[in-house]
Design a protein around this motif. Structure first.
Motif, mmCIF file in Angstrom:
data_model
loop_
_atom_site.group_PDB
_atom_site.id
_atom_site.type_symbol
_atom_site.label_atom_id
_atom_site.label_comp_id
_atom_site.label_asym_id
_atom_site.label_seq_id
_atom_site.Cartn_x
_atom_site.Cartn_y
_atom_site.Cartn_z
ATOM 1 N N ALA A 186 0.841 -1.203 0.000
ATOM 2 C CA ALA A 186 0.000 0.000 0.000
ATOM 3 C C ALA A 186 0.877 1.253 0.000
ATOM 4 C CB ALA A 186 -0.935 -0.010 1.204
ATOM 5 N N VAL A 187 1.942 1.221 0.790
ATOM 6 C CA VAL A 187 2.863 2.362 0.845
ATOM 7 C C VAL A 187 3.454 2.620 -0.542
ATOM 8 C CG1 VAL A 187 5.145 3.097 1.687
ATOM 9 C CG2 VAL A 187 3.441 2.182 3.300
ATOM 10 N N ALA A 188 3.877 1.560 -1.202
ATOM 11 C CA ALA A 188 4.482 1.707 -2.525
ATOM 12 C C ALA A 188 3.488 2.323 -3.507
ATOM 13 C CB ALA A 188 4.973 0.348 -3.035
ATOM 14 N N ARG A 189 2.268 1.848 -3.441
ATOM 15 C CA ARG A 189 1.252 2.341 -4.377
ATOM 16 C C ARG A 189 0.886 3.803 -4.104
ATOM 17 N NH1 ARG A 189 -2.930 0.319 -7.647
ATOM 18 N NH2 ARG A 189 -3.372 2.097 -9.009
ATOM 19 N N LEU A 190 0.724 4.121 -2.815
ATOM 20 C CA LEU A 190 0.357 5.494 -2.448
ATOM 21 C C LEU A 190 1.490 6.470 -2.763
ATOM 22 C CD1 LEU A 190 -1.485 4.669 0.891
ATOM 23 C CD2 LEU A 190 -2.557 5.598 -1.172
ATOM 24 N N ALA A 191 2.728 5.981 -2.661
ATOM 25 C CA ALA A 191 3.876 6.825 -3.005
ATOM 26 C C ALA A 191 3.876 7.102 -4.511
ATOM 27 C CB ALA A 191 5.170 6.145 -2.576
ATOM 28 N N VAL A 211 1.722 9.762 -0.614
ATOM 29 C CA VAL A 211 2.571 9.499 0.549
ATOM 30 C C VAL A 211 4.021 9.686 0.135
ATOM 31 C CG1 VAL A 211 3.429 7.626 2.028
ATOM 32 C CG2 VAL A 211 0.960 7.970 1.767
ATOM 33 N N GLU A 212 4.799 10.267 1.014
ATOM 34 C CA GLU A 212 6.235 10.436 0.754
ATOM 35 C C GLU A 212 6.976 9.494 1.692
ATOM 36 O OE1 GLU A 212 7.588 14.486 1.405
ATOM 37 O OE2 GLU A 212 9.651 13.743 1.599
ATOM 38 N N THR A 213 7.960 8.803 1.161
ATOM 39 C CA THR A 213 8.736 7.901 2.009
ATOM 40 C C THR A 213 10.139 8.471 2.170
ATOM 41 O OG1 THR A 213 9.432 6.594 0.099
ATOM 42 C CG2 THR A 213 7.453 5.851 1.237
ATOM 43 N N ARG A 214 10.490 8.822 3.414
ATOM 44 C CA ARG A 214 11.843 9.346 3.671
ATOM 45 C C ARG A 214 12.725 8.216 4.153
ATOM 46 N NH1 ARG A 214 10.695 15.119 6.424
ATOM 47 N NH2 ARG A 214 9.685 16.015 4.589
ATOM 48 N N ARG A 215 13.845 8.064 3.508
ATOM 49 C CA ARG A 215 14.742 6.959 3.839
ATOM 50 C C ARG A 215 15.727 7.320 4.949
ATOM 51 N NH1 ARG A 215 13.997 2.920 0.388
ATOM 52 N NH2 ARG A 215 12.825 3.455 -1.485
ATOM 53 N N GLY A 216 16.420 6.290 5.435
ATOM 54 C CA GLY A 216 17.526 6.498 6.366
ATOM 55 C C GLY A 216 17.085 6.665 7.807
ATOM 56 N N ARG A 217 18.026 6.976 8.653
ATOM 57 C CA ARG A 217 17.753 7.188 10.090
ATOM 58 C C ARG A 217 16.776 8.330 10.266
ATOM 59 N NH1 ARG A 217 22.230 7.230 14.738
ATOM 60 N NH2 ARG A 217 20.396 7.916 15.864
ATOM 61 N N GLY A 218 15.788 8.125 11.084
ATOM 62 C CA GLY A 218 14.785 9.164 11.274
ATOM 63 C C GLY A 218 13.840 9.286 10.102
ATOM 64 N N GLY A 219 13.921 8.306 9.173
ATOM 65 C CA GLY A 219 13.023 8.336 8.021
ATOM 66 C C GLY A 219 11.655 7.788 8.388
ATOM 67 N N GLY A 220 10.790 7.763 7.405
ATOM 68 C CA GLY A 220 9.452 7.242 7.644
ATOM 69 C C GLY A 220 8.464 7.769 6.623
ATOM 70 N N LEU A 221 7.203 7.657 6.963
ATOM 71 C CA LEU A 221 6.132 7.977 6.022
ATOM 72 C C LEU A 221 5.460 9.308 6.347
ATOM 73 C CD1 LEU A 221 4.464 4.454 6.159
ATOM 74 C CD2 LEU A 221 6.197 5.267 4.544
ATOM 75 N N LEU A 222 5.166 10.055 5.308
ATOM 76 C CA LEU A 222 4.493 11.353 5.457
ATOM 77 C C LEU A 222 3.360 11.448 4.459
ATOM 78 C CD1 LEU A 222 7.337 14.021 5.466
ATOM 79 C CD2 LEU A 222 5.558 13.776 7.216
ATOM 80 N N LEU A 223 2.246 12.006 4.861
ATOM 81 C CA LEU A 223 1.188 12.301 3.900
ATOM 82 C C LEU A 223 1.592 13.583 3.171
ATOM 83 C CD1 LEU A 223 -1.607 11.145 3.115
ATOM 84 C CD2 LEU A 223 -2.629 12.860 4.624
#
Lengths: 148, 148
Positions: free
Chosen positions: B45-50, B55-67
């Motif tokens: 779902a994350v991949a599709r919404l991105a 949805v934005e996916t931030r990589r790395g330490r402190g990364g995560g998902l954002l609307l």
């Protein structure tokens, strides 16, 4: 988004019965074969449609299935509404249930959207579904599901 | 009638992300646990919404998902329409396919009814789904899916 297989089978049967010729009484087995659905599914659909007063089942030699006058006049919306019921459109109460279900606004929005779906089908009658060219396809169906 | 599990998961995620606090970046794994869905489903779902720009996916330490802003402003109708697609509502092309499919009038009627369903959801925005009391339930969700 899909209708249940049960609704699908029920609608196929209603459509086929709507074009049955004078005195043509299909059996559940014949209808199942014609419409390419398992016999057990068809038998359940017949029982439900009979309960709803849309199909009459005549027993004994020369018996079979008939669409009632109510069945012929019914709207597709009324049939789908009755058979699909009012369960949730998403997995709100699945196992595990959705953690949002206590205060979810989506649930109501989906129920309202389904009502719009049903209302659209309220405008469609069983009779209108079987006007040409659908009628010809329905009439000539053979027991292996292929056109004659 | 049910939405696909994929749509269900996608909408749960969008709702949860819509109430994320400043700087709160959920991971896919945390979101899956919070919303009581399998990790693999959530990852898809994350991949599709991105891909859809919601949805934005931030990589790395402190990364995560954002609307994204587009996600926040999106209507539920637009999301459901895109994810559910335009496949048949009944088993027209299943194996075996429906023998009526060549001339079936039901198919068009169902497609039109689905359009009415989507149109109803076009009126609902993601933002409106997460106003109180839904907001409170969403905000306090813990990783085991229970309220805090």
């Amino acid at each position: 988004m899909r209708l249940t297989a049960f609704t699908d089978v029920s609608l196929r049967l209603v459509m086929r019965l709507a074009v049955a010729g004078e005195g043509e009484l299909l059996t559940t087995r014949t209808a199942a074969a014609m419409l390419a659905v398992p016999y057990t599914h068809m038998a359940k659909a017949v029982a439900r449609l009979a309960e709803m007063g849309l199909v009459e089942t005549r027993r004994g030699r020369g018996g079979g299935l008939l669409l009632t006058e109510a069945g012929r006049r019914s709207s597709v919306g009324a049939i789908v509404r009755e058979i699909e019921g009012s369960g949730d459109l998403a997995g709100c109460e699945d196992d595990p249930p959705c953690p949002l279900r206590a205060a979810c606004r989506l649930r109501g929005a989906l129920a309202q959207a389904r009502e719009a779906f049903y209302a659209s089908l309220d405008e469609v009658t069983v009779e209108s579904l079987v006007s040409p060219p659908a009628r010809q396809v329905l009439v000539v169906l053979r027991e292996d599901g292929s056109p004659a």
